[in-house]
Design a protein around this motif. Structure first.
Motif, PDB file in Angstrom:
ATOM      1  N   ARG A   1      48.366  40.780 106.912  1.00 51.40           N
ATOM      2  CA  ARG A   1      48.643  41.542 108.133  1.00 51.40           C
ATOM      3  C   ARG A   1      50.007  41.172 108.699  1.00 51.40           C
ATOM      4  O   ARG A   1      50.768  42.039 109.140  1.00 51.40           O
ATOM      5  CB  ARG A   1      47.545  41.292 109.172  1.00 51.40           C
TER       6      ARG A   1
ATOM      7  N   ASP B   1      51.331  49.092 103.887  1.00 54.58           N
ATOM      8  CA  ASP B   1      50.190  48.189 103.718  1.00 54.58           C
ATOM      9  C   ASP B   1      50.410  47.347 102.470  1.00 54.58           C
ATOM     10  O   ASP B   1      51.227  47.686 101.601  1.00 54.58           O
ATOM     11  CB  ASP B   1      48.885  48.978 103.592  1.00 54.58           C
TER      12      ASP B   1
ATOM     13  N   GLY C   1      45.857  44.342 104.057  1.00 60.30           N
ATOM     14  CA  GLY C   1      46.186  43.708 105.322  1.00 60.30           C
ATOM     15  C   GLY C   1      45.741  44.522 106.517  1.00 60.30           C
ATOM     16  O   GLY C   1      45.343  43.971 107.544  1.00 60.30           O
ATOM     17  N   ILE C   2      45.801  45.851 106.414  1.00 57.79           N
ATOM     18  CA  ILE C   2      45.440  46.716 107.533  1.00 57.79           C
ATOM     19  C   ILE C   2      43.936  46.942 107.615  1.00 57.79           C
ATOM     20  O   ILE C   2      43.335  46.868 108.695  1.00 57.79           O
ATOM     21  CB  ILE C   2      46.166  48.071 107.423  1.00 57.79           C
TER      22      ILE C   2
END
Length: 250
Positions: A81, A92, A105-106
């Motif tokens: 993230r 991402d 990460g998202i």
């Protein structure tokens, strides 16, 4: 007497003709110089942006590949993230397992891992696997360009090349590998551009198509850009008449 006058007129006409030709050649050189500056500025801008996007992707992939975090662990998701929010050009980043995207990460760890589509290319110089316009990976069915190394994958933001998608009239650019086997991006009418890789317009060559070409061998990213300059008579008929007038006064 009459023959002498005729000779003078012939000599004058020859000088007018030669003066007009010289003026036209000079005007063409000036036009070529302006066109070269135009395509060089455009091509170098596309090139610098393409290199920045590629370098960002490779840097992130190498960082994730060297990470000591267990893939998709809380620490790994937090690191990814942070990467997404800090890295320009990326929408991402995620982890792969057995050909499936298992976390990003998202979106965190995916309840249903997503099978990766067939790859588009493997770039040998940096061993990265590429996907172009892959659908069914990003949310909402958006097509994304992706690259992976090891068990890490990055997704290029749709805005990374947005400002080049609608080039000015007569401009075109192709972002491709050094062997011209794979095209990363294309803008405008790029038919016939790949064979121009490695060539640039010489200032002394009078040609309508002006060419910019440059490569970064470390990341295997090249750009060919062209500008099809209009004829002098079409772009500036008044200038064309002035050129002829220059020939008359020469």
């Amino acid at each position: 007497m009459e023959a002498g006058r005729r000779s003078i007129w012939i000599i004058c006409l020859v000088w007018v003709f030669l003066g007009g030709i010289c003026s036209l050649v000079i005007a063409e050189f000036i036009r070529n110089h302006s066109a070269d500056e135009y395509v060089d500025y455009y091509g170098s801008d596309v090139f610098q942006n393409a290199v920045s996007v590629a370098e960002t992707s490779l840097t992130v992939l190498r960082t994730l590949d060297r990470s000591d975090n267990a893939p998709c662990s809380a620490e790994d998701l937090e690191e990814m993230r942070g990467v997404v929010f800090a890295a320009p050009y990326l929408t991402d980043v995620g982890r792969l397992r057995d050909g499936y995207l298992v976390c990003t990460g998202i979106w965190g760890e995916l309840a249903m891992p997503v099978k990766m589509p067939p790859r588009s290319q493997v770039v040998g110089v940096n061993a990265a696997t590429l996907w172009k316009g892959a659908r069914g990976i990003a949310p909402a069915g958006l097509a994304v360009d992706m690259s992976s190394f090891g068990n890490s994958v990055v997704m290029t933001a749709p805005t990374a090349f947005a400002r080049y998608e609608d080039p000015a009239e007569r401009l075109a650019a192709l972002v491709l590998t050094s062997d011209a086997s794979y095209s990363y991006q294309s803008f405008g009418d790029t038919e016939g551009l790949a064979p121009l890789l490695g060539s640039n317009s010489d200032w002394y060559r009078i040609a309508q198509r002006r060419v910019y070409s440059r490569c970064n061998d470390k990341i295997d990213v090249c750009v060919v850009a062209t500008y099809d300059a209009p004829a002098l008579l079409k772009t500036a008929p008044l200038d064309f008449l002035l050129v002829l007038a220059g020939g008359v006064s020469a």
